[in-house]
Design a protein around this motif. Structure first.
Motif: not given
Lengths: 271, 247
Positions: A23-26, A33, A37, A61, B133, B136, B140, B152-153, B156-157, B159-160
């Protein structure tokens, strides 16, 4: 010292979280990340102290890239390794990182040809074939193909991919000591060969079905040679531009599709 | 439109987050959009047929055997949804302005064209999510170093959720923009739309779809031509058998 263990519900939560792994691909860390998670439930269990948890989270990470469907295997195996480390075994950061890479890279190398290169196109193709093969609606009834064909696509793909996702974390956790045997037992290369053949078979069927239904527009296919040429010209034009375009610019189906659309429109309006 | 936005958001999330259930394939998005839309009882039949056509052609054109990392960033997840929605809503509003034979094919063509443009333009939306991202990631790292697992969670959520929201907003905005453009353009060019021209462009797209299918299923693979031949033979035999059995 009491032994800490990752529990079944932690593995289940990790499985659920592995669905969001990119979801947070960089570009810098790829799925790093997402990996941290997804691993967090196990890390929380193993490292109750805030400082230790922070160090573990930071460690995971780092750069990480594998096929998302197969990420569960690496997550499970890494959780097992972290568990052994938390219980006092001499496993350092470099060893964990090296283990992750040694599993993630072959899984990506074997997973990409199966899931991206062969299975995904095949599942879409079967949906399209369903449209051509299944009977259309009666004059007044609903056209059930609108429901059946996407389901065909979803079922084809997930019949193969879903077991890897559902059991990946648990299998990875169990097989952490035997990564080579784990990789071999997945039989990903064999799957790729079989699915590639199925794709070629489906493509042949699609070609035949299109050839059998050549009456675009005129509805007079077969009446005379001129109408046959008129029916074939746009099909051949689109095929030639599409073939040449995708050969020259692979991965640019959108641009090639727009190019074919524009060229065909210009041709149709000028003739 | 709310349902279309939610569908667009879900499909974008499916593609972005890595669910990889193939919900974001164009044929799935187009058909689901067709099932969700209800332009009125008199259009019910076409509302189910147009998505099939749009989905099939987009599926063939956008099926790409190359790896996602090697592809240009396009939003193919919402292409089927936006294309189908514009085609169906446009059909219900503009059918009097474009009364031609092969009218069904015209709306499929419009859906495919809108879907392709939407996929191209949607690439910028995908890039926006990627750039966020990266921002982020910096945050993070700080949170992880401080041991703030809960924060951190949440990050991430967040970002989702952003992936979903961006996809939903894009599906909604792209549909409105394309529909508005169609309402302006189609009445002006309707006289030039003939069955022959529509059939020509439609067939050209099918030809391009077959070429794309060749690249996806045949090109560069060893010893697959016999499987292609086997598939073609099987399809011909089955067609002949079914035609003989038909009343």
């Amino acid at each position: 010292m009491t032994e800490v263990r990752v529990r079944g519900d932690d593995l289940a939560t990790m499985t659920a979280r592995s669905l969001q792994v990119q979801a947070l691909l960089t570009p810098e860390r790829m799925q790093g990340m997402g990996f941290a998670f997804a691993l967090l439930p196990a890390l929380r269990r193993l490292y109750p102290m805030k400082e230790e948890l922070g160090r573990a989270l930071t460690r995971h990470m780092a750069y990480f890239a594998t096929h998302p469907v197969l990420s569960g295997f690496v997550l499970g195996a890494t959780a097992r390794l972290e568990e052994r480390r938390a219980n006092g075994e001499p496993i350092d950061d470099a060893e964990i990182d090296s283990f992750k890479r040694s599993l993630a890279s072959p899984l990506a190398a074997l997973g990409d040809p199966l899931f991206w290169v062969t299975l995904r196109p095949l599942s879409g193709l079967l949906g399209v074939l369903g449209i051509a093969l299944l009977p259309g609606a009666e004059s007044l009834g609903p056209d059930l193909r609108v429901l059946v064909c996407p389901l065909l696509t979803l079922l084809t793909y997930n019949a193969v991919a879903l077991p890897f996702r559902v059991f990946g974390v648990a299998r990875g956790y169990e097989s952490a000591d035997r990564p080579g045997a784990l990789l071999k037992s997945l039989r990903l290369a064999e799957w790729s060969h079989a699915v590639a053949r199925a794709g070629a078979l489906g493509y042949g069927a699609l070609l035949a079905l299109v050839a059998l239904s050549l009456d675009f527009g005129s509805g007079r296919w077969g009446m005379d040679g001129r109408s046959r040429v008129a029916s074939l010209t746009p099909l051949v034009l689109g095929a030639v531009i599409g073939y040449a375009g995708l050969r020259r610019w692979p991965g640019r189906g959108v641009e090639v599709g727009l190019g074919v659309l524009a060229a065909a429109a210009v041709f149709a309006w000028s003739v | 439109m709310v349902r279309v936005a939610i569908l667009g958001g879900a499909l974008t999330l499916e593609r972005t987050a890595g669910w990889s259930f193939m919900l974001s394939q164009p044929i799935v998005g187009a058909c689901f959009a067709g099932l969700l839309l209800s332009p009125g009882a008199e259009w019910e039949r076409w509302a189910l047929r147009v998505p099939i056509g749009v989905g099939a052609i987009l599926q063939l054109l956008l099926t790409d055997a190359s790896l996602p990392a090697a592809q240009r960033q396009h939003d193919t997840a919402t292409a089927g949804v936006v294309g189908t929605t514009v085609a169906i809503l446009g059909m219900a509003r503009l059918h009097e302005a474009a009364t031609v034979a092969l009218g069904g094919a015209l709306w499929v063509l419009i859906g495919v064209a809108v879907g392709l443009v939407s996929a191209f333009a949607g690439g910028w939306v995908t890039r926006f999510h990627r750039s966020r991202s990266r921002a982020d990631l910096v945050r993070a790292e700080h949170l992880a170093a401080a041991g703030e697992a809960r924060a951190f969670e949440f990050l991430y959520w967040g970002g989702v959720f952003r992936a979903f929201a961006v996809g939903a907003l894009w599906a909604w905005a792209a549909t409105l923009l394309a529909l508005a453009a169609l309402l302006v353009i189609l009445p002006r060019i309707s006289e030039a739309l003939t069955a022959r021209r529509i059939g020509f462009v439609f067939a050209a797209l099918i030809g391009a779809g077959l070429a794309a299918g060749y690249h996806a299923h045949v090109a560069g693979r060893k010893q697959v031509f016999r499987w292609v031949a086997l598939g073609a033979t099987a399809a011909v035999v089955l067609s002949v058998v079914f035609r003989r059995g038909a009343p």
